[in-house]
Motif scaffolding. Sequence first.
Motif: not given
Length: 284
Positions: A166-179, A234-239
């Motif tokens: 999951s590391h740096n796959l999105l390259n977004q400033p929000s630092q989303l991580r896959l869970a 954390y805040k969760d977002h839909l995959y």
Amino acid sequence: MKEDIGGVSVKMEDGIVEKNEKVGYMKKVIIKKKKHYHSSKVKKPISNKALQKLFVSCMETFKGPDTVPSTKHVHKLCHILDNMKPEDVGLSKEIQFFKAENNVKENPRVTYTTIYKCDNFSLCIFFLPTNGVIPLHNHPGMTVFSKLLLGQMHIKSYDWVDPDVSHNLLNQPSQLRLAKLKANKVFTSPCDTSVLYPKSGGNIHEFTAITPCAVLDVIGPPYSKDDDRDCSYYKDHLYTAFPNGEIAELKEENESYAWLEEIEMPENSQMDGIEYLGPQIIET
């Protein structure tokens, strides 16, 4: 109007319990005996066999930071907790706080009390009124046993997917991580103990009370900023909100994933601490 709900001093908002009243504990009949002025006897604290057994097992189980309890110790602790009743910590479903008509519609505040705490573990009870929430948060380096003593509660929990994936796959400033979603269901007391580990079992979880609830948590080791065991929210977002081709192939049948975004401490994460005056633990 004052009401002796027994054993724990508490200040709660929204009119459930007024200042200097008590919440969460059973009424007890106190029989006064004739006082002997020259007696040298010391009054012993009221203890409980199940609670004392839990304490002894925790002393054997938790060996300090960077250690995870053995399977044998986990099974033993779960067995003790599975058989614990509200009365073992002075609680009762007859207490006004836990009755269905005692609903809080606005800003339900969570309350907690600490039964025991040392460097290796802590024993705490969390009181959640109807609609009360303990927001999505983590337990870095901890093993946590949660026993729902009273009420009905929805629990949602996640574990991180392998950081290398999951590391740096999105390259977004929000630092989303896959869970990966581990639990998303309703628990009704009495029910079995839930266990989460430092890297598995739903280390990141959220509690939402459907009815007034009491949860007994065994946490080892406890939170400690000095030891890099601070709580993050954390805040969760839909995959599907952030689709990514490299991750899609990881999705397995009957498994769900979400993106978690670390956030500042939510307003509804603030709790009121109260004094524990239930059955006491005797250190041996």
